[in-house]
Every structure is written in structure tokens, then in C-alpha cells.
Design a protein around this motif. Structure first.
Motif, mmCIF file in Angstrom:
data_model
loop_
_atom_site.group_PDB
_atom_site.id
_atom_site.type_symbol
_atom_site.label_atom_id
_atom_site.label_comp_id
_atom_site.label_asym_id
_atom_site.label_seq_id
_atom_site.Cartn_x
_atom_site.Cartn_y
_atom_site.Cartn_z
ATOM 1 N N ASP A 9 0.792 -1.215 0.000
ATOM 2 C CA ASP A 9 0.000 0.000 0.000
ATOM 3 C C ASP A 9 0.833 1.279 0.000
ATOM 4 O OD1 ASP A 9 -2.321 -1.452 -0.019
ATOM 5 O OD2 ASP A 9 -2.531 -1.441 2.154
ATOM 6 N N SER A 10 1.771 1.378 0.898
ATOM 7 C CA SER A 10 2.504 2.630 1.018
ATOM 8 C C SER A 10 4.024 2.460 1.010
ATOM 9 C CB SER A 10 2.075 3.346 2.299
ATOM 10 O OG SER A 10 2.327 2.521 3.416
ATOM 11 N N TRP A 11 4.497 1.284 0.626
ATOM 12 C CA TRP A 11 5.935 1.011 0.600
ATOM 13 C C TRP A 11 6.322 0.336 -0.707
ATOM 14 C CZ3 TRP A 11 8.965 2.936 4.371
ATOM 15 C CH2 TRP A 11 8.334 3.330 5.558
ATOM 16 N N GLY A 12 7.582 0.415 -1.042
ATOM 17 C CA GLY A 12 8.088 -0.241 -2.233
ATOM 18 C C GLY A 12 9.598 -0.349 -2.154
ATOM 19 N N THR A 13 10.183 -0.938 -3.178
ATOM 20 C CA THR A 13 11.630 -1.051 -3.224
ATOM 21 C C THR A 13 12.189 -0.014 -4.186
ATOM 22 O OG1 THR A 13 11.546 -2.709 -4.977
ATOM 23 C CG2 THR A 13 11.611 -3.521 -2.706
#
Length: 104
Positions: free
Chosen positions: A81-85
Motif C-alpha cells: 500500500d505505502s511502501w516499495g523497493t
């Protein structure tokens, strides 16, 4: 019966794609093991990473434009939802609404 060099699509993805350097995009388990990037991490500090792009001082960072955030960056790959790499911070998660000076 398959020929000598025939492989299934699954075998190709599992064995050959990672060897071509594309495996990071096809292995979501690696992202699930990542931890959030600490804003005090030396590399994060060097790139002026912040978890909230709304807090960026545009006078201090003239390349920053309103509306820029990690989620819109070419280096970002969403994982939730609100994080990524980010390809700059291997093994770490960055905030989708974050920003750093490497924004593209």
C-alpha cells in the motif's frame, strides 16, 4: 515428448530470468523480507531521503518539484500500500510518498 532443449514457461522464469538480471522483478518474497529504510542511514542521508515529500525544502533542493515522490520515480517498484523497493537502496523499503535527490 519434449525435445532436448525444450523448457516450460515456469522452468524458464525460475531458472533463466534471474540469470538475466530480471529476477528482482519476479521475486516478491525478497521485498517481503526487506525492512524500511532508516532516514539516518548514511546512503539515505547522502541522497537527502525523506519519508514525506511534503517536508522537502525546495530552497535547499532546487531539483524538487511539487508532486514528485518515490511512487512516481522510475527507480521505485511498489510492493504494498505505502511502501516499495528502490534500486538504490537494496534490501530496504522506501515510502511511496518519500523523496530523494536521485528522483527520476
Amino acid at each position: 515428448m519434449r525435445g532436448l532443449f525444450m523448457v516450460t514457461r515456469r522452468q524458464f522464469i525460475l531458472h533463466y530470468v534471474p540469470a538475466m538480471g530480471l529476477g528482482c522483478y519476479l521475486q516478491p518474497s525478497a521485498a517481503s523480507e526487506a525492512t524500511p529504510l532508516d532516514v539516518n542511514d548514511p546512503k539515505a542521508k547522502a541522497l537527502a531521503y525523506t519519508e514525506d515529500a511534503n517536508q522537502v525544502d525546495a530552497a535547499k533542493h532546487p531539483r524538487f518539484k511539487a508532486g514528485q515522490d518515490c511512487e512516481a520515480c522510475q527507480l521505485y517498484m511498489p510492493t504494498g500500500d505505502s511502501w516499495g523497493t528502490c534500486s538504490l537502496f537494496e534490501g530496504k523499503l522506501v515510502a511511496a510518498k518519500g523523496w530523494c535527490t536521485a528522483y527520476q
